[in-house]
Design a protein around this motif. Structure first.
Motif, PDB file in Angstrom:
ATOM      1  N   LEU A  24      17.465   2.280  35.601  1.00  0.00           N
ATOM      2  CA  LEU A  24      16.241   1.918  36.308  1.00  0.00           C
ATOM      3  C   LEU A  24      16.253   0.432  36.642  1.00  0.00           C
ATOM      4  O   LEU A  24      16.400  -0.416  35.759  1.00  0.00           O
ATOM      5  N   ASN A  26      14.868  -2.288  40.243  1.00  0.00           N
ATOM      6  CA  ASN A  26      14.325  -2.264  41.601  1.00  0.00           C
ATOM      7  C   ASN A  26      15.430  -2.257  42.636  1.00  0.00           C
ATOM      8  O   ASN A  26      15.347  -1.574  43.641  1.00  0.00           O
ATOM      9  N   SER A  34      16.906  -1.572  47.909  1.00  0.00           N
ATOM     10  CA  SER A  34      16.110  -0.852  46.923  1.00  0.00           C
ATOM     11  C   SER A  34      16.931   0.246  46.254  1.00  0.00           C
ATOM     12  O   SER A  34      17.681   0.969  46.907  1.00  0.00           O
ATOM     13  N   ASN A  36      15.370   2.585  44.565  1.00  0.00           N
ATOM     14  CA  ASN A  36      14.446   3.704  44.362  1.00  0.00           C
ATOM     15  C   ASN A  36      14.559   4.720  45.487  1.00  0.00           C
ATOM     16  O   ASN A  36      13.637   4.917  46.250  1.00  0.00           O
ATOM     17  N   ASN A  38      14.917   8.525  46.964  1.00  0.00           N
ATOM     18  CA  ASN A  38      14.548   9.883  46.555  1.00  0.00           C
ATOM     19  C   ASN A  38      14.588  10.755  47.791  1.00  0.00           C
ATOM     20  O   ASN A  38      14.730  10.261  48.910  1.00  0.00           O
ATOM     21  N   SER A 212      19.661  12.125  37.629  1.00  0.00           N
ATOM     22  CA  SER A 212      19.755  10.782  37.053  1.00  0.00           C
ATOM     23  C   SER A 212      20.426  10.818  35.676  1.00  0.00           C
ATOM     24  O   SER A 212      20.493   9.816  34.976  1.00  0.00           O
TER      25      SER A 212
END
Ligand code: ADP
Ligand code: MG
Length: 507
Positions: A24, A26, A34, A36, A38, A212
């Protein structure tokens, strides 16, 4: 010991796991894009020049990801390397535009060195599983081959996202050292423990369904009593506990059968076939890839100071295993309750907040959480996730609410039944603290014994035959009297007091 029966005798399993968890952070490990990504994010919208491997772009190591690796390393009791390196693992595949993956070579200590975690082994006793190393590396992108009859698509949003690969240790110089995984169940327990630690530390979501957390599963077998390890196979990219267990068992049986039929096992890389739970050869040792690892000239050696390690150590939260021990030893909870209350860090944090350092509250708070709150998750804002709440959404019951209820019971202000009524009113959306609700609905426990005594006398007078039976030994009728007194007082009397008083009167 877990064994599989073959034609020639019993065989034991030797299992090594290479577990990838997505770290995890940023931004990605070597770029500012980024991390993040999805499935709802449009393809190729989070790709920097570095991720796209534009000529002349230089990677910059993300310090936060290194901190995450150190934190995880401390969580698995590992040595943190004061100096480690990045290397290029070269292969051509369109999911990684660079033509190589930046990883940490195994032949020099990567950022996290030798460590261990403890699981409950198959024999029911604690068992240490040794970990050889954990290293940082880049994830690759995602290829899509089924969206068009003649075209394939590449999405580089995931390219360059940080992975930490955790590799279990096998003491090949000392094959009798059994600190390795030796059954499908132990493999699952090991992975669950890794997941628990990663989540508790905020290092990874470590979620197999979303990818993940993934594991490569190495399996070999040897006859029980045999000293040497045999050739293993490696089944790649497993993303479910169930599949991992099936694959281990299938692969072990296949190898046993091969040996028993006079064959030899070759060090192949296998794929798992979800449809029928079998494995098949993906590539054999002869086609083993030569990645021509070499030190990445764009990245300096990673130097980690003692101060940095100590700074991170100081910020480490208590790990669930320690939390469970504390709940059992300090609060006197049983193992089941302690396990339920440490399923996630958010749950144990909620519990600790409600207990608020008052040990005498712990057991009751645990009971409320396990029997009531877990049954009403909608009223129980356990996650820290910020989400939009519609105005008609249910009332949230806070740790302070439960603490207050518990305290009111132990101060004899209300009895358990009244507490339950207050709780139900809160579920139904009644606002205000439990105290305010008790006041509003006139729920006060009757502690005035003369008032209770009057009711008891009346009930005794009205039920002569029950009194007779009780006196002649049918003591189970006590409940009948208590129940009637409670009913007559509208549930407001203190049941313990009522109990005592009736016993005295009839005794
Ligand atoms: P590679 O770099 O080829 O993947 P490693 O030496 O890093 O190989 O080992 C990968 C994993 O396989 C480790 O978890 C290790 O413990 C495990 N392993 C090695 N030898 C065996 C064996 N004979 N049986 C089962 N697992 C093994
Ligand atoms: Mg490997």
């Amino acid at each position: 010991m877990y064994t599989i029966k073959g034609k020639t005798g019993d065989w034991e399993l030797v299992i090594g796991l290479e577990t990838h968890i997505e770290v995890l952070s940023n931004s990605k490990i070597f770029s500012g894009a980024s991390a993040n990504y999805n499935p709802t994010i449009a393809p190729n919208t989070q790709v920097s020049m570095v991720d796209a491997a534009m000529p002349g772009m230089l990677p910059v190591l993300n310090d936060y990801c290194v901190d995450q690796a150190i934190k995880f390393g401390l969580g698995i009791n590992a040595e943190i390397s004061r100096i480690s390196r990045f290397a290029r693992k070269q292969y051509f595949y369109p999911d990684l535009p660079q033509g190589y993956q930046i990883s940490q070579p195994a032949d020099r200590p990567p950022v996290v060195g030798r460590g261990w975690i403890e699981i409950i082994g198959d024999d029911g006793n604690p068992k240490k599983i040794f970990i050889e190393r954990a290293h940082l590396e880049q994830d690759a992108g995602k290829l899509k081959h089924d969206a068009h009859p003649t075209k394939s698509f590449a999405d580089y949003n995931r390219t360059g996202v940080t992975l930490l690969e955790i590799v279990t240790f096998l003491d090949t110089k000392n094959p009798e050292n059994n600190s390795y995984i030796s059954s499908p169940d132990e493999a699952e327990k090991y992975l669950r423990k890794i997941r628990e630690i990663a989540r508790a530390l905020g290092v990874s979501r470590a979620n197999m369904e979303e990818g993940s957390m993934r594991a490569d599963v190495n399996v070999s077998v040897r006859p029980v009593g045999d000293k040497n390890f045999r050739t293993r196979t490696e089944t790649k990219n497993m993303v479910s506990f169930k599949f991992i267990k099936t694959a281990i068992e299938y692969e072990a049986r296949r190898q046993i059968e091969t040996y028993e039929n006079g064959g030899t096992v070759t060090q192949d890389t296998m794929r798992y076939n979800q449809g029928d739970g079998t494995t098949s050869v993906l590539r054999s040792k002869e086609d083993a890839l030569d990645y021509r690892y070499f030190p990445d000239p764009d990245l300096l050696p990673l130097v980690i100071t003692d101060e940095r390690i100590e700074r991170i150590r100081r910020t480490m939260p208590e790990l669930p295993e320690a939390t469970r021990a504390r709940y059992i030893n300090t609060y006197g909870l049983n193992e089941y309750d302690a396990a339920r209350l440490t399923e996630t860090v958010d749950i144990s944090h909620w519990f600790d907040t409600a207990v608020g350092g008052k040990n005498e509250r712990a057991k009751s708070v645990a009971n409320w959480m396990i029997s009531e709150l877990f049954a009403h998750p909608e009223n129980f804002d356990i996650t820290n996730e910020v989400r939009e709440r519609a105005t008609d959404e249910p009332r949230i019951i806070t740790p302070e609410n439960i603490a207050e209820l518990v305290d009111m019971i132990s101060a004899n202000e209300i009895n358990g039944k009244q507490a339950k009524e207050i709780f139900i009113k809160m579920l139904d959306g009644e606002t205000g603290s439990p105290k305010a609700i008790a006041d509003k609905f006139g729920m006060k426990q009757i502690t005035d014994t003369s008032a209770i005594e009057k009711v008891i006398d009346e009930i005794i007078a009205n039920n002569p035959s029950q009194v007779e039976q009780y006196k002649s030994g049918k003591v189970g009728l006590l409940g009948f009297f208590v129940g009637n007194v409670m009913k007559a007082t509208g549930g407001k009397a203190n049941p313990a007091v009522v109990n005592e008083m009736i016993k005295k009167k009839l005794g």
